[in-house]
Design a protein around this motif. Structure first.
Motif, short mmCIF file in Angstrom:
data_model
loop_
_atom_site.label_atom_id
_atom_site.label_comp_id
_atom_site.label_asym_id
_atom_site.label_seq_id
_atom_site.Cartn_x
_atom_site.Cartn_y
_atom_site.Cartn_z
N GLN A 1 0.83 -1.20 0.00
CA GLN A 1 0.00 0.00 0.00
C GLN A 1 0.87 1.25 0.00
OE1 GLN A 1 -3.12 0.64 -0.21
NE2 GLN A 1 -4.13 -1.35 0.04
N VAL A 2 0.39 2.24 -0.73
CA VAL A 2 1.07 3.53 -0.79
C VAL A 2 0.12 4.59 -0.25
CG1 VAL A 2 2.08 5.27 -2.30
CG2 VAL A 2 2.47 2.84 -2.77
N GLN A 3 0.62 5.41 0.65
CA GLN A 3 -0.16 6.52 1.16
C GLN A 3 0.36 7.82 0.55
OE1 GLN A 3 1.32 4.27 3.69
NE2 GLN A 3 -0.47 3.04 3.17
N LEU A 4 -0.58 8.68 0.18
CA LEU A 4 -0.24 9.97 -0.41
C LEU A 4 -0.85 11.06 0.44
CD1 LEU A 4 -1.03 9.13 -4.15
CD2 LEU A 4 1.21 9.12 -3.04
N VAL A 5 -0.06 12.05 0.79
CA VAL A 5 -0.54 13.16 1.60
C VAL A 5 -0.19 14.46 0.90
CG1 VAL A 5 -0.41 14.34 3.81
CG2 VAL A 5 -0.27 11.83 3.73
N GLY A 26 4.94 4.37 2.58
CA GLY A 26 4.39 3.02 2.63
C GLY A 26 5.25 2.04 1.85
N SER A 27 4.62 0.99 1.36
CA SER A 27 5.34 -0.05 0.64
C SER A 27 5.40 0.34 -0.83
CB SER A 27 4.63 -1.39 0.82
OG SER A 27 4.56 -1.73 2.19
N ILE A 28 6.41 1.11 -1.16
CA ILE A 28 6.53 1.66 -2.51
C ILE A 28 7.33 0.71 -3.37
CG2 ILE A 28 7.44 3.53 -3.90
CD1 ILE A 28 6.93 5.38 -1.50
N ILE A 29 6.68 0.26 -4.45
CA ILE A 29 7.35 -0.58 -5.44
C ILE A 29 7.79 0.32 -6.57
CG2 ILE A 29 7.08 -2.50 -7.04
CD1 ILE A 29 4.89 -3.59 -5.19
N ARG A 30 9.08 0.41 -6.76
CA ARG A 30 9.60 1.30 -7.81
C ARG A 30 9.59 0.59 -9.16
NH1 ARG A 30 11.48 5.84 -5.83
NH2 ARG A 30 12.03 5.95 -3.63
N GLY A 100 3.71 -0.51 -8.85
CA GLY A 100 3.37 -1.92 -8.78
C GLY A 100 2.09 -2.26 -9.51
N GLY A 101 1.78 -1.51 -10.54
CA GLY A 101 0.59 -1.78 -11.33
C GLY A 101 -0.71 -1.28 -10.72
N ARG A 102 -0.64 -0.52 -9.65
CA ARG A 102 -1.83 0.01 -8.99
C ARG A 102 -1.76 1.53 -8.95
NH1 ARG A 102 -3.30 -2.54 -3.31
NH2 ARG A 102 -4.91 -0.96 -3.62
N ARG A 103 -2.96 2.14 -9.01
CA ARG A 103 -3.05 3.58 -8.89
C ARG A 103 -3.55 3.93 -7.49
NH1 ARG A 103 -2.92 8.09 -11.84
NH2 ARG A 103 -2.78 6.97 -13.83
#
Length: 115
Positions: A1-5, A26-30, A100-103
């Motif tokens: 999961q990626v959190q954006l603030v 968060g868990s950022i997949i580059r 990681g293929g998710r928005r």
């Protein structure tokens, strides 16, 4: 999961400037590709500016020359410098990221351009 603030929204007079910031954590997949969209009341969410593959940028036509997107890759930050703001720029501005293929979407920050 990626959190954006997001941060930096507010009230500004026509012709003024604002700078928005967005931090990803968060868990950022580059690689992670970040950008900005906006949504005005009664309108659909629309592209403002975004980075695309290879580090190039893509702007909506109405923002070209007034808005500038930039980033700090090492800090997972993206910025939006907005100049010559107009009342029609009033909207909630959302940070978005693809990883990681998710928005992912942030909660949004309100920008109001009014005298």
């Amino acid at each position: 999961q990626v959190q954006l603030v997001e941060s930096g929204g507010g009230l500004v007079q026509p012709g003024g400037s604002l700078r928005l910031s967005c931090a990803a954590s968060g868990s950022i997949i580059r690689p992670i590709t970040m950008g900005w969209y906006r949504q005005a009341p009664g309108n659909e969410r629309e592209l403002v500016a975004t980075f695309i593959s290879g580090g190039s940028t893509n702007y909506a036509d109405s923002m070209k020359g007034r808005f500038t997107i930039s980033r700090d890759v090492g800090r997972n930050m993206v910025y939006l410098q907005m100049n010559s703001l107009k009342p029609e720029d009033t909207a909630v501005y959302y940070c978005t990221a693809v990883a990681g293929g998710r928005r992912y979407w942030g909660q949004g920050t309100q920008v109001t351009v009014s005298s």
